[in-house]
Design a protein around this motif. Structure first.
Motif, short mmCIF file in Angstrom:
data_model
loop_
_atom_site.label_atom_id
_atom_site.label_comp_id
_atom_site.label_asym_id
_atom_site.label_seq_id
_atom_site.Cartn_x
_atom_site.Cartn_y
_atom_site.Cartn_z
N CYS A 7 -57.11 45.05 -97.11
CA CYS A 7 -57.49 45.36 -98.48
C CYS A 7 -56.35 44.95 -99.40
O CYS A 7 -55.22 44.81 -98.97
N TRP A 37 -65.39 51.40 -93.60
CA TRP A 37 -64.09 51.91 -94.05
C TRP A 37 -63.51 51.07 -95.17
O TRP A 37 -62.79 51.58 -96.02
N ARG A 38 -63.81 49.80 -95.16
CA ARG A 38 -63.23 48.93 -96.18
C ARG A 38 -63.72 49.28 -97.58
O ARG A 38 -62.96 49.35 -98.54
N GLY A 50 -58.61 51.22 -96.81
CA GLY A 50 -59.62 51.74 -95.88
C GLY A 50 -59.03 52.22 -94.57
O GLY A 50 -59.45 53.23 -94.00
N CYS A 53 -57.60 55.56 -94.99
CA CYS A 53 -58.65 56.59 -95.02
C CYS A 53 -59.11 56.93 -93.61
O CYS A 53 -59.28 58.10 -93.25
N ARG A 54 -59.33 55.89 -92.84
CA ARG A 54 -59.80 56.10 -91.47
C ARG A 54 -58.79 56.94 -90.69
O ARG A 54 -59.15 57.90 -90.00
#
Length: 294
Positions: A7, A37-38, A50, A53-54
């Motif tokens: 990202c 997730w992206r 992402g 976050c994961r």
DNA sequence: AAGTACATCAACCGCACGCAT
DNA sequence: GATGCGTGCGGTTGATGTACT
């Protein structure tokens, strides 16, 4: 051509997560599930990558994650599994309910390693990096019987939830473990694997959960589900916990270390995919074991 | 109280793999 | 078969906490 970054890093936050970010992530995943997730950060209103976050979700926010000190049973299991598998933290974590690979890895590096060394117990030195191991496996042609197409087909079937083939493989491996099958382990070992601390606790848990358990993927009840596979897994578990087989060099049940690792990789994959049932089955088995023993 | 060293662990980074095209 | 994307993994980093001087 090199890979693009996962990202754009411009304008994205890094470092410790705030309570607000945790809430945004949790709310989004609760509503939409763990998908994409992206694109998730943007949709959830987060200024995060992402991958970040994961990681946050998998290691800290996901329900069922156990926090706090490791029990001596967990420590013991980690040491055993490390001796077997090396730094394959995700595989090890898959075998310890509620613990994440990151947590186990940190615990190993900061506590267990020192503890073992202070006790004069140097852990087995493994060739580092799972990715190297995979390369070595390829070089060694461990999976030579499985051509690329067959492998992909197998993976597809597995993903669809068809575990029959794996089951058959386990059955083959079972022959390897058969010799020591009779060496039933102590209650301590079974407790360590099941996560329960007493027979009554297991029995109670069995009563509470096993009657109305459903398969997340198929919706089948546990009673309807094929328990055979778990019995087979149990046999491998026995092998896993056999002190004689902690070190591949000391284990006569396999022709080579790569063969042994292949069996375990397959096993752990299966366990990871079906960990919930396996956990229940262990509780079930242990309860029966306790009753027979009385 | 301030400074320093060490320990811990959450989070990041780069790589490899599976899959779709 | 080649390529790109999405994801997961393992090693490492660095911020923070704690102990010690």
């Amino acid at each position: 051509m090199g890979r693009k970054p996962c990202c754009s890093k411009e304008g994205l936050r890094k470092g410790t997560w705030t309570a607000k970010e945790d809430m945004l992530l949790t709310n989004y995943i609760n509503e939409h599930g763990e998908v994409g997730w992206r694109s998730l950060p943007m949709k959830a209103g987060l200024l995060r990558c992402g991958k970040s976050c994961r990681l946050r979700w998998v290691n800290y926010l996901k329900p069922g994650i156990k926090r706090g000190n490791f029990t001596s049973e967990e420590e013991d299991l980690i040491v055993r599994l490390y001796n077997l598998l090396g730094s394959r933290w995700s595989l090890i974590a898959g075998r310890i309910p509620g613990r994440t690979d990151n947590e186990i890895k940190n615990y190993w590096n900061t506590h267990l390693l020192k503890k073992l060394k202070s006790e004069g117990l140097e852990p087995k030195i493994h060739k580092s990096l799972a990715k190297n191991t995979r390369r070595q496996k390829e070089k060694a042609n461990v999976s030579s019987q499985i051509n690329q197409k067959g492998y992909k087909e197998k993976k597809k079937r597995n993903k669809k939830g068809n575990i029959e083939e794996n089951c058959n493989n386990i059955e083959e491996k079972e022959q390897v473990a058969k010799k020591i099958e009779e060496q039933w382990h102590t209650q301590d070992s079974v407790q360590a694997m099941s996560g329960f601390s007493s027979t009554s606790e297991v029995a109670s848990e069995k009563e509470t959960n096993c009657n109305n358990v459903h398969c997340p993927s198929s919706g089948q009840s546990l009673e309807e589900n094929d328990n055979e596979i778990y019995e087979k897994l149990q046999v491998i578990d026995e092998l896993l916990l056999n002190d004689n087989c902690l070190l591949p060099t000391e284990c006569t049940e396999f022709n080579s270390e790569s063969q042994m690792l292949e069996v375990y990789e397959e096993y752990f994959q299966l366990v990871s995919e079906n960990s919930f049932y396996h956990f229940q089955d262990y509780a079930h088995s242990f309860a029966e074991f306790g009753q027979d023993d009385l």
